[in-house]
Design a protein around this motif. Structure first.
Motif, PDB file in Angstrom:
ATOM      1  N   VAL A 142      27.138  31.687  36.740  1.00  0.00           N
ATOM      2  CA  VAL A 142      28.475  31.572  37.312  1.00  0.00           C
ATOM      3  C   VAL A 142      29.349  30.627  36.500  1.00  0.00           C
ATOM      4  O   VAL A 142      30.529  30.876  36.309  1.00  0.00           O
ATOM      5  CB  VAL A 142      28.377  31.106  38.785  1.00  0.00           C
ATOM      6  CG1 VAL A 142      29.719  30.721  39.332  1.00  0.00           C
ATOM      7  CG2 VAL A 142      27.741  32.183  39.631  1.00  0.00           C
ATOM      8  N   VAL A 143      28.775  29.565  35.965  1.00  0.00           N
ATOM      9  CA  VAL A 143      29.551  28.554  35.259  1.00  0.00           C
ATOM     10  C   VAL A 143      29.723  28.900  33.781  1.00  0.00           C
ATOM     11  O   VAL A 143      30.833  28.910  33.259  1.00  0.00           O
ATOM     12  CB  VAL A 143      28.895  27.158  35.402  1.00  0.00           C
ATOM     13  CG1 VAL A 143      29.652  26.111  34.609  1.00  0.00           C
ATOM     14  CG2 VAL A 143      28.817  26.773  36.867  1.00  0.00           C
ATOM     15  N   THR A 144      28.631  29.230  33.086  1.00  0.00           N
ATOM     16  CA  THR A 144      28.689  29.423  31.632  1.00  0.00           C
ATOM     17  C   THR A 144      28.967  30.862  31.223  1.00  0.00           C
ATOM     18  O   THR A 144      29.399  31.112  30.104  1.00  0.00           O
ATOM     19  CB  THR A 144      27.377  28.985  30.970  1.00  0.00           C
ATOM     20  OG1 THR A 144      26.314  29.830  31.432  1.00  0.00           O
ATOM     21  CG2 THR A 144      27.062  27.535  31.277  1.00  0.00           C
TER      22      THR A 144
ATOM     23  N   PRO B 185      39.621  21.485  38.167  1.00  0.00           N
ATOM     24  CA  PRO B 185      39.554  20.885  36.833  1.00  0.00           C
ATOM     25  C   PRO B 185      39.744  21.921  35.718  1.00  0.00           C
ATOM     26  O   PRO B 185      39.415  23.096  35.882  1.00  0.00           O
ATOM     27  CB  PRO B 185      38.153  20.277  36.765  1.00  0.00           C
ATOM     28  CG  PRO B 185      37.479  20.569  38.045  1.00  0.00           C
ATOM     29  CD  PRO B 185      38.400  21.351  38.915  1.00  0.00           C
ATOM     30  N   ALA B 186      40.253  21.470  34.577  1.00  0.00           N
ATOM     31  CA  ALA B 186      40.520  22.354  33.443  1.00  0.00           C
ATOM     32  C   ALA B 186      39.255  23.046  32.956  1.00  0.00           C
ATOM     33  O   ALA B 186      39.309  24.189  32.500  1.00  0.00           O
ATOM     34  CB  ALA B 186      41.166  21.566  32.309  1.00  0.00           C
ATOM     35  N   GLU B 187      38.088  22.379  33.046  1.00  0.00           N
ATOM     36  CA  GLU B 187      36.835  22.997  32.599  1.00  0.00           C
ATOM     37  C   GLU B 187      36.513  24.232  33.438  1.00  0.00           C
ATOM     38  O   GLU B 187      35.993  25.217  32.923  1.00  0.00           O
ATOM     39  CB  GLU B 187      35.654  22.029  32.710  1.00  0.00           C
ATOM     40  CG  GLU B 187      35.819  20.707  32.000  1.00  0.00           C
ATOM     41  CD  GLU B 187      36.551  19.677  32.834  1.00  0.00           C
ATOM     42  OE1 GLU B 187      36.146  19.386  33.978  1.00  0.00           O
ATOM     43  OE2 GLU B 187      37.571  19.168  32.337  1.00  0.00           O
TER      44      GLU B 187
ATOM     45  N   LYS C 298      43.696  29.754  31.782  1.00  0.00           N
ATOM     46  CA  LYS C 298      44.987  29.056  31.650  1.00  0.00           C
ATOM     47  C   LYS C 298      45.928  29.782  30.692  1.00  0.00           C
ATOM     48  O   LYS C 298      47.136  29.654  30.791  1.00  0.00           O
ATOM     49  CB  LYS C 298      44.773  27.620  31.194  1.00  0.00           C
ATOM     50  CG  LYS C 298      44.321  27.481  29.749  1.00  0.00           C
ATOM     51  CD  LYS C 298      44.151  26.024  29.371  1.00  0.00           C
ATOM     52  CE  LYS C 298      43.753  25.835  27.932  1.00  0.00           C
ATOM     53  NZ  LYS C 298      42.469  26.359  27.557  1.00  0.00           N
ATOM     54  N   ASN C 299      45.375  30.571  29.768  1.00  0.00           N
ATOM     55  CA  ASN C 299      46.199  31.300  28.810  1.00  0.00           C
ATOM     56  C   ASN C 299      46.987  32.438  29.452  1.00  0.00           C
ATOM     57  O   ASN C 299      47.889  32.991  28.826  1.00  0.00           O
ATOM     58  CB  ASN C 299      45.330  31.878  27.688  1.00  0.00           C
ATOM     59  CG  ASN C 299      44.668  30.802  26.873  1.00  0.00           C
ATOM     60  OD1 ASN C 299      45.216  29.727  26.670  1.00  0.00           O
ATOM     61  ND2 ASN C 299      43.460  31.076  26.420  1.00  0.00           N
ATOM     62  N   PHE C 300      46.631  32.815  30.680  1.00  0.00           N
ATOM     63  CA  PHE C 300      47.237  33.987  31.312  1.00  0.00           C
ATOM     64  C   PHE C 300      47.880  33.674  32.658  1.00  0.00           C
ATOM     65  O   PHE C 300      48.296  34.580  33.361  1.00  0.00           O
ATOM     66  CB  PHE C 300      46.176  35.076  31.486  1.00  0.00           C
ATOM     67  CG  PHE C 300      45.386  35.328  30.233  1.00  0.00           C
ATOM     68  CD1 PHE C 300      45.975  35.940  29.136  1.00  0.00           C
ATOM     69  CD2 PHE C 300      44.076  34.925  30.136  1.00  0.00           C
ATOM     70  CE1 PHE C 300      45.274  36.150  27.970  1.00  0.00           C
ATOM     71  CE2 PHE C 300      43.352  35.142  28.970  1.00  0.00           C
ATOM     72  CZ  PHE C 300      43.952  35.752  27.882  1.00  0.00           C
ATOM     73  N   MET C 301      47.951  32.389  33.034  1.00  0.00           N
ATOM     74  CA  MET C 301      48.492  32.028  34.345  1.00  0.00           C
ATOM     75  C   MET C 301      49.920  31.519  34.246  1.00  0.00           C
ATOM     76  O   MET C 301      50.222  30.641  33.455  1.00  0.00           O
ATOM     77  CB  MET C 301      47.626  30.942  35.001  1.00  0.00           C
ATOM     78  CG  MET C 301      46.286  31.424  35.442  1.00  0.00           C
ATOM     79  SD  MET C 301      45.373  30.234  36.454  1.00  0.00           S
ATOM     80  CE  MET C 301      45.679  28.677  35.694  1.00  0.00           C
ATOM     81  N   LEU C 302      50.775  32.095  35.083  1.00  0.00           N
ATOM     82  CA  LEU C 302      52.145  31.622  35.240  1.00  0.00           C
ATOM     83  C   LEU C 302      52.289  31.046  36.643  1.00  0.00           C
ATOM     84  O   LEU C 302      51.516  31.380  37.544  1.00  0.00           O
ATOM     85  CB  LEU C 302      53.134  32.774  35.067  1.00  0.00           C
ATOM     86  CG  LEU C 302      53.195  33.399  33.679  1.00  0.00           C
ATOM     87  CD1 LEU C 302      54.093  34.622  33.696  1.00  0.00           C
ATOM     88  CD2 LEU C 302      53.700  32.379  32.669  1.00  0.00           C
ATOM     89  N   GLU C 303      53.284  30.202  36.843  1.00  0.00           N
ATOM     90  CA  GLU C 303      53.512  29.637  38.176  1.00  0.00           C
ATOM     91  C   GLU C 303      53.734  30.747  39.187  1.00  0.00           C
ATOM     92  O   GLU C 303      54.346  31.766  38.884  1.00  0.00           O
ATOM     93  CB  GLU C 303      54.698  28.684  38.138  1.00  0.00           C
ATOM     94  CG  GLU C 303      54.409  27.417  37.364  1.00  0.00           C
ATOM     95  CD  GLU C 303      55.578  26.462  37.333  1.00  0.00           C
ATOM     96  OE1 GLU C 303      56.632  26.770  37.917  1.00  0.00           O
ATOM     97  OE2 GLU C 303      55.441  25.406  36.707  1.00  0.00           O
TER      98      GLU C 303
ATOM     99  N   PRO D 245      35.048  24.468  43.477  1.00  0.00           N
ATOM    100  CA  PRO D 245      35.479  25.692  42.794  1.00  0.00           C
ATOM    101  C   PRO D 245      34.513  26.026  41.659  1.00  0.00           C
ATOM    102  O   PRO D 245      34.154  25.162  40.868  1.00  0.00           O
ATOM    103  CB  PRO D 245      36.866  25.352  42.263  1.00  0.00           C
ATOM    104  CG  PRO D 245      37.036  23.889  42.394  1.00  0.00           C
ATOM    105  CD  PRO D 245      35.981  23.365  43.301  1.00  0.00           C
ATOM    106  N   LEU D 246      34.065  27.297  41.608  1.00  0.00           N
ATOM    107  CA  LEU D 246      33.113  27.731  40.594  1.00  0.00           C
ATOM    108  C   LEU D 246      33.797  28.417  39.425  1.00  0.00           C
ATOM    109  O   LEU D 246      33.531  28.130  38.268  1.00  0.00           O
ATOM    110  CB  LEU D 246      32.087  28.692  41.204  1.00  0.00           C
ATOM    111  CG  LEU D 246      31.247  28.148  42.342  1.00  0.00           C
ATOM    112  CD1 LEU D 246      30.392  29.243  42.929  1.00  0.00           C
ATOM    113  CD2 LEU D 246      30.390  27.004  41.847  1.00  0.00           C
ATOM    114  N   TYR D 247      34.671  29.390  39.737  1.00  0.00           N
ATOM    115  CA  TYR D 247      35.362  30.139  38.695  1.00  0.00           C
ATOM    116  C   TYR D 247      36.578  30.823  39.293  1.00  0.00           C
ATOM    117  O   TYR D 247      36.722  30.923  40.501  1.00  0.00           O
ATOM    118  CB  TYR D 247      34.445  31.169  38.030  1.00  0.00           C
ATOM    119  CG  TYR D 247      33.867  32.198  38.966  1.00  0.00           C
ATOM    120  CD1 TYR D 247      34.536  33.391  39.229  1.00  0.00           C
ATOM    121  CD2 TYR D 247      32.647  31.996  39.602  1.00  0.00           C
ATOM    122  CE1 TYR D 247      34.014  34.337  40.094  1.00  0.00           C
ATOM    123  CE2 TYR D 247      32.114  32.935  40.462  1.00  0.00           C
ATOM    124  CZ  TYR D 247      32.803  34.103  40.697  1.00  0.00           C
ATOM    125  OH  TYR D 247      32.286  35.031  41.562  1.00  0.00           O
ATOM    126  N   LEU D 248      37.476  31.311  38.385  1.00  0.00           N
ATOM    127  CA  LEU D 248      38.692  32.013  38.795  1.00  0.00           C
ATOM    128  C   LEU D 248      38.581  33.478  38.426  1.00  0.00           C
ATOM    129  O   LEU D 248      38.057  33.807  37.367  1.00  0.00           O
ATOM    130  CB  LEU D 248      39.916  31.452  38.055  1.00  0.00           C
ATOM    131  CG  LEU D 248      40.622  30.240  38.649  1.00  0.00           C
ATOM    132  CD1 LEU D 248      39.742  29.034  38.617  1.00  0.00           C
ATOM    133  CD2 LEU D 248      41.898  29.983  37.909  1.00  0.00           C
TER     134      LEU D 248
END
Length: 187
Positions: A44-46, A94-96, A102-107, A120-123
């Motif tokens: 899930v993380v890596t 967290p950013a990690e 983050k390259n594809f997220m807009l407000e 939080p595990l992943y998006l």
């Protein structure tokens, strides 16, 4: 405690203190010998994928993962602030954990966040997003074929390869899994 009979696609297992998502599974009953379960697991993380085999009836530990819809609000230091769409609670991820998303997220973009015990595990982003090209070199006259590509920067700061005919200010569709250009979007 669960057994291998409870394994299904999408179930999250805790193995050696790490969380693994079941991508594929197969119950096998050979003609000779005992039955077993063959699985393909993704960390899930890596994101690392491994194959693992269990004897039928073996004890496994299934984790509860809650997937909820959130709205991305803003970046705060090296954390990303999201708002729950149901109860309007805000969380900082967290950013990690956010990683390349983050390259594809807009407000105000909708995302799904998988949580385990409040962590939080992943998006999960939509398969593609529409982003505006903020900078790219101008194409030369005659460069209207789809043969070549050039670098372009989109509004999130991400750089990708686009066809030569695209110009600054053009809205494009980008694949969130690979980061590839998918096409031009007409307003």
């Amino acid at each position: 405690m669960a057994t291998t009979a409870d394994i299904r696609n999408g179930v999250v297992l805790r193995i050696d203190g790490q969380l693994w998502n079941v991508v594929e599974f197969q119950h096998v009953k050979p003609g000779k010998g005992g039955a077993f379960v063959r699985t393909k697991l993704k960390n899930v993380v890596t994101g690392k994928t491994v194959d693992r085999t269990y004897n039928a009836g073996a004890k496994i530990e299934i984790e509860n993962v809650d997937r909820r819809d959130y709205t991305y609000l803003y970046t705060d230091g090296d954390g990303f602030v999201f708002m729950d769409t149901e109860d309007y609670d805000q969380i900082t991820v967290p950013a990690e954990t956010v990683g390349d998303a983050k390259n594809f997220m807009l407000e105000n973009q909708q995302v799904t966040i998988a949580m385990n015990n409040g962590q939080p595990l992943y998006l999960d982003l939509p398969a593609s997003v529409v982003l505006e090209v903020t900078y790219t070199e101008p194409g030369l006259q005659g460069d209207r074929s789809s043969a070549g590509t050039k670098p372009a920067t989109v509004e999130t700061g991400y750089e990708l390869q686009v066809p030569l005919f695209l110009e600054t200010g053009t809205k494009i569709k980008v694949d969130t899994r690979s980061g590839d250009y998918l096409g031009r979007v007409n307003d």
